[in-house]
Design an enzyme around this catalytic site. Sequence first.
Site, short mmCIF file in Angstrom:
data_model
loop_
_atom_site.label_atom_id
_atom_site.label_comp_id
_atom_site.label_asym_id
_atom_site.label_seq_id
_atom_site.Cartn_x
_atom_site.Cartn_y
_atom_site.Cartn_z
CG ASP A 220 5.12 3.31 3.87
OD1 ASP A 220 6.35 2.93 3.30
OD2 ASP A 220 4.39 2.80 3.89
CB ALA A 221 9.98 6.66 4.59
#
Length: 223
Positions: A94-95
């Site tokens: 994820d980011a």
Amino acid sequence: MKADRQLAKYLANLGYGSRKEIEAAIRKGRVTGEGDALRFDGAPVDPPPGMVILMNKPAGLTCSRQDQGRLVYELLPPRYLKRTPALSTVGRLDADTTGLLLFTDDGKLLHRLISPKSDMPKTYDATLARPLEGHEADLFASGELMLRGEDKPLLPATLEITGERTARLTLTEGRYHQVRRMFAAAGNHVEALHRANFGLLTLGDLPVGDWRHLTAEEIAALG
């Protein structure tokens, strides 16, 4: 002439341009050498299909082309997105998660590595919002932990406590936001997450945001 058309098709599939553009480049002498010594504008040509890339992913970039915001692909040469077969990430980070991220255009290898049947160990370093309570290692190793919204318990995972609020977790699955959800199930919250290992692969001294091609030996070790 036939050889030039075949070469143009090969380089077009590597993302260097359309076939017509590459045929023009060949006529102008921009393509030189052959085999492993093939060059485009004096630079060695990119690896053929079967390429695997290892990146030290920084925070703030997403892996899915469907997500908004900056993508990890922006750190690669633009032509890599024009390759056939297409280049994809091996799973997703994820980011907010940093660390070891793989890319490949080998569909069989990709599906093998992300398959639920894959037992490839992946190691994450987590920084937590609150001190560890001491029960987490047994909980994660039990093989009985159920994540919210799922009907199948997690496989056993190994937790090494590295500090009051830090731990190293090694697992063999890749469920959605698994590490964050595991610590949430244990009553804590992950503030920072970094993937340190994928199988035998490590980042070594690769700087954040940089990437490199895996060697043939490293790719073979992935199974």
